[in-house]
Design a protein around this motif. Structure first.
Motif, PDB file in Angstrom:
ATOM      1  N   PRO A 192      -5.328  19.007   6.233  1.00 14.30           N
ATOM      2  CA  PRO A 192      -5.327  17.632   5.722  1.00 14.30           C
ATOM      3  C   PRO A 192      -4.794  16.670   6.782  1.00 14.30           C
ATOM      4  CG  PRO A 192      -4.360  19.139   4.134  1.00 14.30           C
ATOM      5  CD  PRO A 192      -4.512  19.904   5.411  1.00 14.30           C
ATOM      6  N   LEU A 193      -5.229  15.421   6.715  1.00 20.11           N
ATOM      7  CA  LEU A 193      -4.822  14.400   7.674  1.00 20.11           C
ATOM      8  C   LEU A 193      -4.128  13.276   6.926  1.00 20.11           C
ATOM      9  CD1 LEU A 193      -5.007  13.271  10.608  1.00 20.11           C
ATOM     10  CD2 LEU A 193      -7.202  12.251   9.950  1.00 20.11           C
ATOM     11  N   SER A 194      -2.932  12.905   7.383  1.00 18.93           N
ATOM     12  CA  SER A 194      -2.197  11.790   6.784  1.00 18.93           C
ATOM     13  C   SER A 194      -2.107  10.658   7.807  1.00 18.93           C
ATOM     14  CB  SER A 194      -0.786  12.222   6.353  1.00 18.93           C
ATOM     15  OG  SER A 194      -0.850  13.134   5.283  1.00 18.93           O
ATOM     16  N   LEU A 195      -2.687   9.518   7.472  1.00 15.76           N
ATOM     17  CA  LEU A 195      -2.606   8.346   8.339  1.00 15.76           C
ATOM     18  C   LEU A 195      -1.495   7.442   7.830  1.00 15.76           C
ATOM     19  CD1 LEU A 195      -6.412   7.563   8.819  1.00 15.76           C
ATOM     20  CD2 LEU A 195      -4.895   8.926  10.270  1.00 15.76           C
ATOM     21  N   GLN A 196      -0.680   6.923   8.758  1.00 17.36           N
ATOM     22  CA  GLN A 196       0.537   6.198   8.409  1.00 17.36           C
ATOM     23  C   GLN A 196       0.296   4.687   8.343  1.00 17.36           C
ATOM     24  OE1 GLN A 196       3.311   8.089   7.589  1.00 17.36           O
ATOM     25  NE2 GLN A 196       1.777   9.713   7.884  1.00 17.36           N
ATOM     26  N   TYR A 197       0.827   4.077   7.277  1.00 20.38           N
ATOM     27  CA  TYR A 197       0.735   2.631   7.086  1.00 20.38           C
ATOM     28  C   TYR A 197       1.360   1.893   8.260  1.00 20.38           C
ATOM     29  CZ  TYR A 197       1.426  -1.952   4.816  1.00 20.38           C
ATOM     30  OH  TYR A 197       1.434  -3.293   4.508  1.00 20.38           O
ATOM     31  N   LYS A 198       0.703   0.881   8.720  1.00 22.86           N
ATOM     32  CA  LYS A 198       1.060   0.007   9.837  1.00 22.86           C
ATOM     33  C   LYS A 198       0.806   0.654  11.192  1.00 22.86           C
ATOM     34  CE  LYS A 198       4.586  -2.710   7.394  1.00 22.86           C
ATOM     35  NZ  LYS A 198       5.985  -3.217   7.424  1.00 22.86           N
TER      36      LYS A 198
ATOM     37  N   ALA B 270     -12.251  -1.970  -4.110  1.00 21.26           N
ATOM     38  CA  ALA B 270     -10.865  -1.770  -4.536  1.00 21.26           C
ATOM     39  C   ALA B 270      -9.936  -1.757  -3.333  1.00 21.26           C
ATOM     40  CB  ALA B 270     -10.743  -0.461  -5.314  1.00 21.26           C
ATOM     41  N   LEU B 271     -10.409  -1.185  -2.237  1.00 23.16           N
ATOM     42  CA  LEU B 271      -9.582  -1.030  -1.042  1.00 23.16           C
ATOM     43  C   LEU B 271     -10.291  -1.654   0.146  1.00 23.16           C
ATOM     44  CD1 LEU B 271      -7.010   0.550   0.176  1.00 23.16           C
ATOM     45  CD2 LEU B 271      -8.686   2.281   0.837  1.00 23.16           C
ATOM     46  N   GLU B 272      -9.623  -2.577   0.815  1.00 26.83           N
ATOM     47  CA  GLU B 272     -10.104  -3.142   2.071  1.00 26.83           C
ATOM     48  C   GLU B 272      -9.037  -2.897   3.129  1.00 26.83           C
ATOM     49  OE1 GLU B 272     -12.582  -6.845   0.019  1.00 26.83           O
ATOM     50  OE2 GLU B 272     -10.753  -7.264   1.174  1.00 26.83           O
ATOM     51  N   GLY B 273      -9.449  -2.706   4.362  1.00 25.89           N
ATOM     52  CA  GLY B 273      -8.431  -2.462   5.372  1.00 25.89           C
ATOM     53  C   GLY B 273      -9.002  -2.208   6.749  1.00 25.89           C
ATOM     54  N   TRP B 274      -8.101  -1.813   7.630  1.00 27.35           N
ATOM     55  CA  TRP B 274      -8.427  -1.553   9.036  1.00 27.35           C
ATOM     56  C   TRP B 274      -7.808  -0.233   9.470  1.00 27.35           C
ATOM     57  CZ3 TRP B 274     -10.651  -5.276  12.586  1.00 27.35           C
ATOM     58  CH2 TRP B 274     -10.961  -6.517  12.004  1.00 27.35           C
ATOM     59  N   LEU B 275      -8.472   0.405  10.431  1.00 26.53           N
ATOM     60  CA  LEU B 275      -7.944   1.589  11.109  1.00 26.53           C
ATOM     61  C   LEU B 275      -7.753   1.257  12.578  1.00 26.53           C
ATOM     62  CD1 LEU B 275     -10.367   4.353   9.759  1.00 26.53           C
ATOM     63  CD2 LEU B 275      -7.988   4.015   9.053  1.00 26.53           C
ATOM     64  N   THR B 276      -6.701   1.807  13.185  1.00 29.09           N
ATOM     65  CA  THR B 276      -6.605   1.711  14.638  1.00 29.09           C
ATOM     66  C   THR B 276      -7.686   2.581  15.259  1.00 29.09           C
ATOM     67  OG1 THR B 276      -5.090   3.564  14.890  1.00 29.09           O
ATOM     68  CG2 THR B 276      -4.099   1.391  14.498  1.00 29.09           C
ATOM     69  N   LEU B 277      -8.009   2.321  16.502  1.00 28.73           N
ATOM     70  CA  LEU B 277      -9.010   3.125  17.190  1.00 28.73           C
ATOM     71  C   LEU B 277      -8.565   4.579  17.281  1.00 28.73           C
ATOM     72  CD1 LEU B 277     -11.663   3.307  18.733  1.00 28.73           C
ATOM     73  CD2 LEU B 277     -10.434   2.582  20.804  1.00 28.73           C
TER      74      LEU B 277
ATOM     75  N   PRO C 290       0.825  -1.215   0.000  1.00 31.77           N
ATOM     76  CA  PRO C 290       0.000   0.000   0.000  1.00 31.77           C
ATOM     77  C   PRO C 290       0.858   1.264   0.000  1.00 31.77           C
ATOM     78  CG  PRO C 290      -0.640  -1.522   1.751  1.00 31.77           C
ATOM     79  CD  PRO C 290       0.700  -1.965   1.242  1.00 31.77           C
ATOM     80  N   SER C 291       0.236   2.373  -0.375  1.00 29.58           N
ATOM     81  CA  SER C 291       0.891   3.669  -0.226  1.00 29.58           C
ATOM     82  C   SER C 291       1.186   3.896   1.249  1.00 29.58           C
ATOM     83  CB  SER C 291      -0.005   4.780  -0.775  1.00 29.58           C
ATOM     84  OG  SER C 291      -1.311   4.692  -0.231  1.00 29.58           O
ATOM     85  N   VAL C 292       2.220   4.635   1.517  1.00 22.04           N
ATOM     86  CA  VAL C 292       2.683   4.785   2.903  1.00 22.04           C
ATOM     87  C   VAL C 292       1.726   5.612   3.738  1.00 22.04           C
ATOM     88  CG1 VAL C 292       5.096   4.456   2.325  1.00 22.04           C
ATOM     89  CG2 VAL C 292       4.126   6.761   2.275  1.00 22.04           C
ATOM     90  N   THR C 293       0.831   6.360   3.097  1.00 22.28           N
ATOM     91  CA  THR C 293      -0.142   7.157   3.846  1.00 22.28           C
ATOM     92  C   THR C 293      -1.521   7.060   3.207  1.00 22.28           C
ATOM     93  OG1 THR C 293       0.288   9.161   2.553  1.00 22.28           O
ATOM     94  CG2 THR C 293       1.600   8.845   4.555  1.00 22.28           C
ATOM     95  N   LEU C 294      -2.531   7.213   4.042  1.00 17.34           N
ATOM     96  CA  LEU C 294      -3.878   7.501   3.571  1.00 17.34           C
ATOM     97  C   LEU C 294      -4.042   9.014   3.644  1.00 17.34           C
ATOM     98  CD1 LEU C 294      -6.263   4.907   5.319  1.00 17.34           C
ATOM     99  CD2 LEU C 294      -5.399   4.838   2.988  1.00 17.34           C
ATOM    100  N   GLN C 295      -4.306   9.631   2.531  1.00 18.38           N
ATOM    101  CA  GLN C 295      -4.446  11.088   2.492  1.00 18.38           C
ATOM    102  C   GLN C 295      -5.918  11.459   2.667  1.00 18.38           C
ATOM    103  OE1 GLN C 295      -2.011  13.327   2.434  1.00 18.38           O
ATOM    104  NE2 GLN C 295      -0.448  11.715   2.356  1.00 18.38           N
ATOM    105  N   ILE C 296      -6.199  12.180   3.740  1.00 16.95           N
ATOM    106  CA  ILE C 296      -7.553  12.609   4.054  1.00 16.95           C
ATOM    107  C   ILE C 296      -7.639  14.118   3.851  1.00 16.95           C
ATOM    108  CG2 ILE C 296      -9.402  12.575   5.755  1.00 16.95           C
ATOM    109  CD1 ILE C 296      -8.373   9.796   5.044  1.00 16.95           C
ATOM    110  N   LYS C 297      -8.614  14.557   3.060  1.00 11.98           N
ATOM    111  CA  LYS C 297      -8.786  15.985   2.810  1.00 11.98           C
ATOM    112  C   LYS C 297     -10.232  16.376   3.080  1.00 11.98           C
ATOM    113  CE  LYS C 297      -5.192  16.283  -0.750  1.00 11.98           C
ATOM    114  NZ  LYS C 297      -4.887  16.637  -2.177  1.00 11.98           N
ATOM    115  N   GLY C 298     -10.415  17.658   3.355  1.00  7.29           N
ATOM    116  CA  GLY C 298     -11.758  18.171   3.620  1.00  7.29           C
ATOM    117  C   GLY C 298     -11.671  19.384   4.504  1.00  7.29           C
ATOM    118  N   LYS C 299     -12.407  19.369   5.589  1.00  2.00           N
ATOM    119  CA  LYS C 299     -12.390  20.493   6.521  1.00  2.00           C
ATOM    120  C   LYS C 299     -11.010  20.654   7.165  1.00  2.00           C
ATOM    121  CE  LYS C 299     -17.262  20.172   7.861  1.00  2.00           C
ATOM    122  NZ  LYS C 299     -18.191  19.984   9.000  1.00  2.00           N
ATOM    123  N   GLY C 300     -10.621  21.888   7.385  1.00  2.00           N
ATOM    124  CA  GLY C 300      -9.409  22.159   8.151  1.00  2.00           C
ATOM    125  C   GLY C 300      -8.157  21.613   7.503  1.00  2.00           C
TER     126      GLY C 300
END
Length: 569
Positions: free
Chosen positions: A126-132, A261-268, A114-124
């Motif tokens: 941007p948020l980058s979530l890190q792989y693993k 296309a994308l399946e996965g998990w997020l930490t709490l 996977p890409s090393v980050t999930l790029q989240i955009k929108g309000k305020g």
């Protein structure tokens, strides 16, 4: 083993497992089922064929170093499946409808980066979530590259559509092309309201596999499950180890195009950051998702961008099956199943690199062969046909049994039941026969009668919250409506204390499970496994002599599938 290693949800920390085992062992049998103190008795015509000696003979063979750990796509597969076929032939059993003892199972190995980050955009900001650290991601699509770009994020509670419980987490929400975020488990199991679903006992709707399937049915581009250790019953490290290793999947004509296309998990923690970025409270939405009438909602206009690079390897594995034709109703079938696969040759531990899989699931294979031998030696031949099935890919997600269920050599509406054996305990004779998924079908009544021949009692699943019923090969058959039984003795010994058995099981989990140390031990007392196999034999004998079919109990989530398949019987 009783669950897929792709996120092995039953793999609890050793200390927790011991606590659960001790708590469960202290449960009293039902009032109508008392544990006898006398030694168990076995029916005369099974004693010779199903004995500790026969179990030992077969177990040593299938778990020997010569089998190289029985991993699919290796020489170990060739050796172990050929051994099973040769034994079936030696016993005088007939091959399958294709004229061989093998059912080809086309699989694809997907190694995703996977890409090393999930790029989240929108309000305020941007948020980058890190792989693993924050997330893991993978795909079932057989493509060199998959991606989602600016996919709108939505929250759909537990991601469950369960008409029988009056529950629809997707009600009124179009998720086509969007990425859905859902909670782990189901509302009854994870929440605090015991009146929802089956309360503490997990339903199929709590399985992560179901959540991916349901999201795909609604046309979602992606699905992310929020990992929470307590309702999940396993730590993030288990998710991480399963998600970052190559995965075997069933090959499909559309190459997985109907999957997200994308399946996965997020930490709490990552999920809480995500909800905060959307201007929402995770705790408030969690509480809302655990109440009737919950409605899904967008996550504040946030979008997600991510991709996965894949390496693909396609190959054909194989199930092994044999048939003992019935004398008067040969077109009706009773199925015995166990999985032959394990983990092959891998990282050396204490100088040993062969993952022999003696308990997991050499014991099931030994019982399968012993039962086949007993049917051949029995004076009274079965009126219905008996199918003996050793499946591939259980450790990768029940792949071989799922393939059989989707491509059945014998009609499912003519299949009376599946009797599955996985991880039988080599700790001597037991007083209990613990039924995983207790309350699901009338097969429990058959098991109870057979257990009483050995002065044993039925014990319900001691940890129903972990959803063990959905984690071994019987589930593949239940999923398509075939009543299924998965049971073994393992909590109350005839010769030792409950605490001793709990300690032995805990030691196995901590030091042997999925390790090279899971190898045959001459000091094991295999008489308990033989008695479990004798019970399975008796259940099959009774089913073979009847003209009726066992039924799912009212309220089982599998009853509808059976009713539908039997409609044209």
């Amino acid at each position: 083993m009783p669950f897929s290693t792709h996120f092995p949800a039953r793999l609890l920390p050793a200390s927790l497992l011991l606590g659960l085992a001790l708590t469960g062992c202290q449960s009293k049998p039902a009032a109508t089922e008392t544990a006898a103190t006398t030694a168990p008795t076995a029916a005369a015509d099974t004693t010779e064929a199903i004995s500790a000696a026969s179990i030992s003979k077969y177990l040593q063979a299938v778990s020997s170093d010569e089998m190289l750990g029985r991993k699919p796509f290796t020489a170990g597969e060739q050796r172990s499946t050929q051994y099973l076929a040769d034994e079936f032939k030696r016993l005088g059993l007939q091959p399958g409808p294709n004229g061989t003892y093998f059912q080809p199972v086309p699989l694809v190995e997907i190694t995703g980066t996977p890409s090393v980050t999930l790029q989240i955009k929108g309000k305020g900001q941007p948020l980058s979530l890190q792989y693993k650290t924050d997330f893991v991601a993978f795909t079932q699509r057989e493509q060199a590259q998959v991606s989602v770009t600016n996919s709108e994020l939505v929250f759909a509670g537990y991601g469950v559509v369960a008409p029988e419980y009056g529950w629809d987490d997707y009600a009124g929400l179009d998720v086509k092309g969007k990425t859905v975020v859902v909670l782990v488990n189901d509302p009854g199991n994870a929440g605090q309201d015991s009146t929802l679903f089956k309360g503490r006992a997990m339903t199929y709707y709590g399985r992560w596999t179901y959540k991916y399937e349901e999201a795909a049915r609604h046309g979602a581009a992606g699905l992310l499950i929020v990992h929470d250790t307590q309702p999940a019953a396993y730590p993030w490290s288990v998710v991480l180890s399963g998600a970052t290793s190559p995965k075997l999947r069933a090959q499909t004509p559309n190459k997985g195009a109907d999957k997200c296309a994308l399946e996965g998990w997020l930490t709490l923690d990552a999920a809480k950051k995500l909800f905060q970025a959307a201007g929402l409270s995770y705790d408030q939405l969690y509480a809302a998702a655990n109440t009737r009438g919950f409605r899904p909602r967008p996550l504040g206009g946030l979008t997600l961008t991510a991709g996965i690079q894949n390496k693909l390897r396609r190959q054909t594995s194989r199930n092994v099956l044999a048939v003992l034709p019935g004398t008067t109703r040969p077109d009706e079938y009773i199925l015995y199943s166990a999985h032959w696969d394990h983990f092959g040759v891998g990282k050396a531990i204490a100088g040993d690199s062969i993952y022999n899989g003696a308990v997991d699931d050499g014991t099931g294979l030994a019982a399968l062969l012993s039962i086949a031998e007993a049917f051949q030696k029995a004076k009274e031949k079965p009126q219905r046909s008996i199918v003996f099935l050793a499946v591939t890919g259980e450790e990768q997600g029940l792949l071989g049994s799922a393939y059989y269920a989707q491509h059945p050599p014998f009609p499912l509406n003519k299949t009376v039941a599946d009797l599955n054996m996985d991880m039988l305990w080599p700790y001597g004779p037991m007083k209990d026969l613990t039924v995983i998924g207790y309350g699901q079908s009338e097969l429990e009544d058959y098991a109870r009668a057979a257990a009483q021949e050995q002065n044993r009692y039925l014990l319900p699943d001691q940890t129903p919250e972990t959803g063990m019923f959905y984690r071994s090969d019987h589930f593949s058959f239940a999923h398509v409506g075939v009543p299924s039984l998965y049971a073994s003795g393992g909590f109350e010994s005839r010769t030792g204390s409950k605490a001793t058995i709990a300690q032995q099981r805990q030691n196995y989990t901590a030091t042997m499970y999925h390790k090279p140390a899971d190898q045959f031990d001459p000091s094991w007392d295999l008489s308990g496994i033989a008695q479990d196999a004798q019970i399975y034999f008796r259940v099959g004998q009774r089913l073979a002599s009847e003209t009726t079919f066992p039924q799912w109990r009212a309220g089982s989530e599998f009853k509808g599938a059976r009713d539908k398949s039997m409609g044209g019987k």
